[in-house]
Motif scaffolding. Structure first.
Motif, PDB file in Angstrom:
ATOM      1  N   PHE A  11       3.311  11.655  -2.156  1.00 33.40           N
ATOM      2  CA  PHE A  11       3.273  10.115  -2.831  1.00 33.40           C
ATOM      3  C   PHE A  11       3.522  10.096  -4.321  1.00 33.40           C
ATOM      4  N   LYS A  12       4.081  11.516  -5.327  1.00 33.99           N
ATOM      5  CA  LYS A  12       4.619  11.498  -5.765  1.00 33.99           C
ATOM      6  C   LYS A  12       3.278  10.819  -6.854  1.00 33.99           C
ATOM      7  N   MET A  13       3.831   9.953  -7.931  1.00 34.07           N
ATOM      8  CA  MET A  13       2.414   9.447  -8.580  1.00 34.07           C
ATOM      9  C   MET A  13       2.109   8.282  -8.553  1.00 34.07           C
ATOM     10  N   ASN A  14       1.546   7.988  -7.106  1.00 31.73           N
ATOM     11  CA  ASN A  14       0.894   6.674  -6.319  1.00 31.73           C
ATOM     12  C   ASN A  14       0.215   7.006  -5.389  1.00 31.73           C
ATOM     13  N   PRO A  15      -0.258   5.631  -4.697  1.00 32.76           N
ATOM     14  CA  PRO A  15       0.057   4.539  -5.474  1.00 32.76           C
ATOM     15  C   PRO A  15      -1.224   4.790  -6.235  1.00 32.76           C
ATOM     16  N   ALA A  16      -1.786   3.191  -6.954  1.00 27.45           N
ATOM     17  CA  ALA A  16      -1.926   3.659  -8.082  1.00 27.45           C
ATOM     18  C   ALA A  16      -3.560   3.376  -8.141  1.00 27.45           C
ATOM     19  N   THR A  17      -4.215   3.223  -6.777  1.00 25.66           N
ATOM     20  CA  THR A  17      -5.925   2.848  -7.249  1.00 25.66           C
ATOM     21  C   THR A  17      -5.952   3.892  -6.096  1.00 25.66           C
ATOM     22  N   LYS A  21      -5.880   4.996  -1.653  1.00 29.31           N
ATOM     23  CA  LYS A  21      -5.182   6.198  -1.249  1.00 29.31           C
ATOM     24  C   LYS A  21      -6.122   6.313   0.108  1.00 29.31           C
ATOM     25  N   GLY A 235       8.757   7.561  -0.482  1.00 25.05           N
ATOM     26  CA  GLY A 235       8.757   6.497  -0.070  1.00 25.05           C
ATOM     27  C   GLY A 235       7.741   6.241   1.024  1.00 25.05           C
ATOM     28  N   LEU A 238       3.702   5.980   1.837  1.00 28.89           N
ATOM     29  CA  LEU A 238       3.025   5.066   1.702  1.00 28.89           C
ATOM     30  C   LEU A 238       2.651   4.200   2.680  1.00 28.89           C
TER      31      LEU A 238
END
Ligand code: PEP
Length: 250
Positions: A11-17, A21, A235, A238
């Motif tokens: 997910f790397k530094m994703n998603p924001a919330t 997730k 990518g 997600l």
């Protein structure tokens, strides 16, 4: 013994919330997943435990990094022992973003790999060349140089807990996927290198997965290559198409 197909989602530094997730976990929970595939997803560290709790039990979680010390004055770091203590089974090490943006050397990746194994974790070990290195015909050399310190740090019996992720840097997050032939060639070279440096048995049994712009559209053809044992997906992990990637061999 056949190598078990492995699909990881980074997910790397994703998603924001947190909600986003949990929604991804729900997509996986509701999906029909090929039970012969090992599936591991790697959210940012702060979400490892809630996601592990929200996920179906046949999907594991991985940290995206760890340090090589057990504890001490290392502000901002997480140790392999802490991951193990939290029942996190896997850690990704040596991702190209860590090597490039955070200047991690192959020596440090080897130290971290050793420490992770000592703590009882399994490791998704990333290697891969830049575009300039590929164009200079240095792909195999670069991958071998990245693997050398790890090989030196590991005992033969450690290799059952390593999944090697071949991730050409030029394909990561760019939409430029390696062709099945390019990926197969790099995987075969890597396998031959492990065979010659450690043993034929370890070369044959170590899973080598491909990463770099894998999508629902290109995964099937890649998955038919004899030395591609799965994927590390950024990518597309997600998105709902991640399920198609998991099931690519069906
Ligand atoms: C990755 O981050 O490991 C990766 C392969 O990313 P992407 O699939 O987005 O290229």
């Amino acid at each position: 013994m056949p190598r078990q197909f492995f699909v990881g989602g980074n997910f790397k530094m994703n998603p924001a919330t947190r909600e986003a997730k949990i929604a991804l976990a729900k997509t996986l929970n509701d999906a029909t997943i090929d039970q012969s595939v090992e599936v591991v997803i790697a959210p940012p560290a702060i979400y490892l435990i809630p996601l592990q709790e929200a996920l179906r039990k046949d999907v594991k979680v991985a940290a995206q990094n760890c340090y090589f010390k057990t504890n001490g004055a290392f502000t901002g770091e997480i140790s392999p022992a802490m991951l193990a203590d939290s029942n996190i089974p896997y850690v990704i090490l040596g991702h190209s973003e860590r090597r490039t943006l955070f200047h991690e050397t192959s020596q440090e990746v080897a130290q971290k790999t050793r420490a992770a194994l000592d703590a009882g974790l399994s490791v998704i070990l990333c290697v891969g060349e830049t575009l300039a290195q590929r164009e200079a015909g240095e792909t195999a050399k670069v991958v071998e140089e990245q693997l050398e310190p790890v090989i030196a740090a590991l005992k033969p019996e450690d290799w059952s807990k390593i999944v090697v992720a071949y991730e050409p840097v030029w394909a990561i997050g760019t939409g430029k996927v390696a062709s099945p032939a390019q990926a197969q060639e790099a995987h075969l070279n890597t396998r031959s290198f492990l065979s010659s440096k450690i043993s034929k048995e370890i070369g044959e049994s170590t899973r080598i997965i491909y990463g770099g712009s894998v999508s629902g559209g290109n995964c099937k053809e890649l998955s038919t290559q004899p030395d591609i044992d799965g994927f590390l997906v950024g990518g597309a992990s997600l998105k709902p198409e991640f399920v198609n990637i998991i099931n690519s061999r069906q």
